[in-house]
Design an enzyme around this catalytic site. Structure first.
Site, PDB file in Angstrom:
ATOM      1  N   GLU A 121       0.862  -1.196   0.000  1.00 54.14           N
ATOM      2  CA  GLU A 121       0.000   0.000   0.000  1.00 54.14           C
ATOM      3  C   GLU A 121       0.885   1.228   0.000  1.00 54.14           C
ATOM      4  O   GLU A 121       0.993   1.950   0.991  1.00 54.14           O
ATOM      5  CB  GLU A 121      -0.955   0.005   1.212  1.00 54.14           C
ATOM      6  CG  GLU A 121      -2.016   1.117   1.112  1.00 54.14           C
ATOM      7  CD  GLU A 121      -2.761   1.387   2.417  1.00 54.14           C
ATOM      8  OE1 GLU A 121      -3.260   0.420   3.032  1.00 54.14           O
ATOM      9  OE2 GLU A 121      -2.820   2.565   2.812  1.00 54.14           O
ATOM     10  N   HIS A 128       2.055   4.788  -1.845  1.00 54.97           N
ATOM     11  CA  HIS A 128       1.365   5.784  -2.658  1.00 54.97           C
ATOM     12  C   HIS A 128       2.309   6.699  -3.428  1.00 54.97           C
ATOM     13  O   HIS A 128       3.403   7.013  -2.971  1.00 54.97           O
ATOM     14  CB  HIS A 128       0.451   6.629  -1.776  1.00 54.97           C
ATOM     15  CG  HIS A 128      -0.526   5.789  -1.000  1.00 54.97           C
ATOM     16  ND1 HIS A 128      -1.446   4.977  -1.604  1.00 54.97           N
ATOM     17  CD2 HIS A 128      -0.699   5.618   0.334  1.00 54.97           C
ATOM     18  CE1 HIS A 128      -2.167   4.351  -0.684  1.00 54.97           C
ATOM     19  NE2 HIS A 128      -1.725   4.720   0.506  1.00 54.97           N
ATOM     20  N   PHE A 144      -2.778  19.943   6.323  1.00 52.43           N
ATOM     21  CA  PHE A 144      -2.368  21.205   6.941  1.00 52.43           C
ATOM     22  C   PHE A 144      -0.972  21.545   6.430  1.00 52.43           C
ATOM     23  O   PHE A 144       0.023  21.165   7.058  1.00 52.43           O
ATOM     24  CB  PHE A 144      -2.355  21.091   8.467  1.00 52.43           C
ATOM     25  CG  PHE A 144      -3.676  20.631   9.034  1.00 52.43           C
ATOM     26  CD1 PHE A 144      -4.774  21.481   9.041  1.00 52.43           C
ATOM     27  CD2 PHE A 144      -3.819  19.348   9.544  1.00 52.43           C
ATOM     28  CE1 PHE A 144      -5.992  21.055   9.554  1.00 52.43           C
ATOM     29  CE2 PHE A 144      -5.029  18.922  10.063  1.00 52.43           C
ATOM     30  CZ  PHE A 144      -6.127  19.774  10.067  1.00 52.43           C
ATOM     31  N   HIS A 149      -9.314   1.337  -0.045  1.00 53.93           N
ATOM     32  CA  HIS A 149      -8.457   2.229   0.758  1.00 53.93           C
ATOM     33  C   HIS A 149      -9.314   3.327   1.398  1.00 53.93           C
ATOM     34  O   HIS A 149     -10.323   3.735   0.825  1.00 53.93           O
ATOM     35  CB  HIS A 149      -7.393   2.834  -0.172  1.00 53.93           C
ATOM     36  CG  HIS A 149      -6.373   3.671   0.532  1.00 53.93           C
ATOM     37  ND1 HIS A 149      -6.561   5.019   0.793  1.00 53.93           N
ATOM     38  CD2 HIS A 149      -5.155   3.344   1.031  1.00 53.93           C
ATOM     39  CE1 HIS A 149      -5.484   5.479   1.421  1.00 53.93           C
ATOM     40  NE2 HIS A 149      -4.620   4.492   1.584  1.00 53.93           N
ATOM     41  N   ASP A 163       2.494   2.040   3.832  1.00 57.27           N
ATOM     42  CA  ASP A 163       1.642   3.220   3.666  1.00 57.27           C
ATOM     43  C   ASP A 163       2.504   4.466   3.481  1.00 57.27           C
ATOM     44  O   ASP A 163       2.172   5.547   3.960  1.00 57.27           O
ATOM     45  CB  ASP A 163       0.674   3.411   4.844  1.00 57.27           C
ATOM     46  CG  ASP A 163      -0.627   4.120   4.435  1.00 57.27           C
ATOM     47  OD1 ASP A 163      -0.729   4.544   3.262  1.00 57.27           O
ATOM     48  OD2 ASP A 163      -1.528   4.243   5.281  1.00 57.27           O
TER      49      ASP A 163
HETATM   50  C1  GRE Z   1      -3.339   7.634   3.097  1.00 60.81           C
HETATM   51  O1  GRE Z   1      -2.900   6.507   3.234  1.00 60.81           O
HETATM   52  O2  GRE Z   1      -3.880   7.997   2.053  1.00 60.81           O
HETATM   53  C2  GRE Z   1      -3.200   8.632   4.203  1.00 60.81           C
HETATM   54  C3  GRE Z   1      -3.628   9.940   4.012  1.00 60.81           C
HETATM   55  C4  GRE Z   1      -3.490  10.859   5.040  1.00 60.81           C
HETATM   56  C5  GRE Z   1      -2.934  10.478   6.246  1.00 60.81           C
HETATM   57  C6  GRE Z   1      -2.530   9.174   6.446  1.00 60.81           C
HETATM   58  C7  GRE Z   1      -2.659   8.251   5.437  1.00 60.81           C
HETATM   59  O3  GRE Z   1      -4.165  10.335   2.836  1.00 60.81           O
HETATM   60  O4  GRE Z   1      -2.268   6.986   5.621  1.00 60.81           O
HETATM   61 ZN    ZN Z   2      -2.691   4.444   2.337  1.00 58.71          ZN
END
Ligand code: GRE
Ligand code: ZN
Length: 322
Positions: free
Chosen positions: A8, A10, A23, A164, A284
């Site tokens: 996972e 990104h 923020f 997600h 993540d």
């Molecule tokens: C995410 O996994 O998309 C995510 C966010 C914001 C904070 C934590 C997080 O978009 O894991």
């Molecule tokens: Zn995520």
């Protein structure tokens, strides 16, 4: 453990990079945008240092799901997927891809998934919760009847669908009034994703498409902890369309990842709930640190043969990685 696969992870395109930043002035958030768009420098160096051989990449939240205009959602999903395909083409040894989907239109989403799997060799899809469709203040969930042909296509393609988290709509957050710190990743993300998962289970989707594979992160978005009680109470309060218990669907159709939840007690509970063959390592990134995730996972008090499965082999099998 060397050669871990993290599932996972990104990235962002220029169009989506600022969307995850809540923020911008805050030190935590100020670094996120740069890390989302960096793919080859800092990211690969950190993966190397943490024994992560491969990252399965997906577009950042809320991504395509927050675009109410259908045509724009379709176009941006296509652009993001093409950008991701170019990244994987450069470093197929380190990256694999999950498709972003314009779920605003079930047919277009099915067509884009098919294109990504067939032409771009993507390994599945990652969708950020419900979609806003037509107006910003709308939330469309995928248990609704118009999504049945989409799910038929997901099952036919045989690829996993990663559900997600996403931010809930301001108009539907009465319960957080006066407590905005609960919104987003600290609490609301899991609540939102758990409800969506339960809707899919309860509507009978997995009776009609029993081979569907749904992946959820954060060690199960709190569902494992409450699964017994859920079925316990449902056994006294009938009235949902699904034929089986929620635990049966959860064990047969769901996979759980460690994204952003580096707690050994919860990991062991996840393994006890769905079995070590259905738990997968995830970081993540960039919302979490590669090093913190890897240091925890490598030393977690689980059997070595489970560590190898969760850290690498389950992801290989589920996503069809070499
Ligand atoms: C995410 O996994 O998309 C995510 C966010 C914001 C904070 C934590 C997080 O978009 O894991
Ligand atoms: Zn995520």
């Amino acid at each position: 453990m060397q050669g871990k696969i993290a599932v996972e992870e990104h990235f962002a395109t220029g169009a989506t990079a600022s969307k995850s930043v809540r923020f911008p002035q805050d030190p935590y958030w100020s670094g996120i945008e740069g890390k989302l768009v960096d793919l080859f420098d800092r990211r690969l160096a950190e993966m190397d240092a943490s024994g992560i051989g491969c990252a399965v990449l997906s577009l950042n939240a809320n991504g395509i799901q927050e675009i109410p205009e259908i045509a724009k959602a379709v176009e941006l999903a296509r652009e993001a997927n093409n950008a991701l395909a170019a990244v994987v083409a450069k470093r197929g040894d380190r990256f694999a891809a999950l498709a972003a989907l314009p779920m605003q239109d079930a047919q277009a989403a099915a067509a884009e998934l098919e294109r990504c799997v067939r032409d771009l060799k993507f390994k599945g899809a990652l969708v950020n919760g419900f979609s806003q469709v037509g107006s910003a203040d709308s939330a469309v969930y995928y248990d609704l009847p118009q999504y049945r042909p989409f799910w038929a296509e997901v099952e036919r393609l045989g690829v996993p669908f990663y559900l997600h988290p996403r931010y809930s709509l301001p108009s539907r957050r009465q319960r957080y009034e006066g407590h905005p710190w609960l919104i987003g990743s600290p609490w609301d993300f899991a609540e939102e994703t758990a409800i969506h998962s339960l809707r899919l289970m309860g509507c009978g989707l997995f009776d009609d498409y029993p081979k569907l594979k749904i992946v959820i992160g954060h060690l199960g978005e709190r569902i494992p902890f409450d699964l017994w009680r859920l079925d316990h109470r449902l056994s006294k309060l009938p009235g949902r369309p699904a034929k089986r218990t929620m635990a049966e669907y959860f064990r047969n159709n769901f996979y759980i990842t460690t994204s952003g939840n580096f707690c050994t007690q919860s990991l062991i509970h996840a393994i006890l709930t769905v079995g070590a063959d259905r738990v997968l390592f995830a970081v993540d990134y960039p919302f979490e640190d590669h090093a913190q995730a890897a240091t925890w996972f490598d030393a977690a008090e689980i059997a070595e043969h489970d560590r190898i499965k969760i850290g690498r082999d389950n992801a290989r099998a589920l996503f069809g990685l070499d």
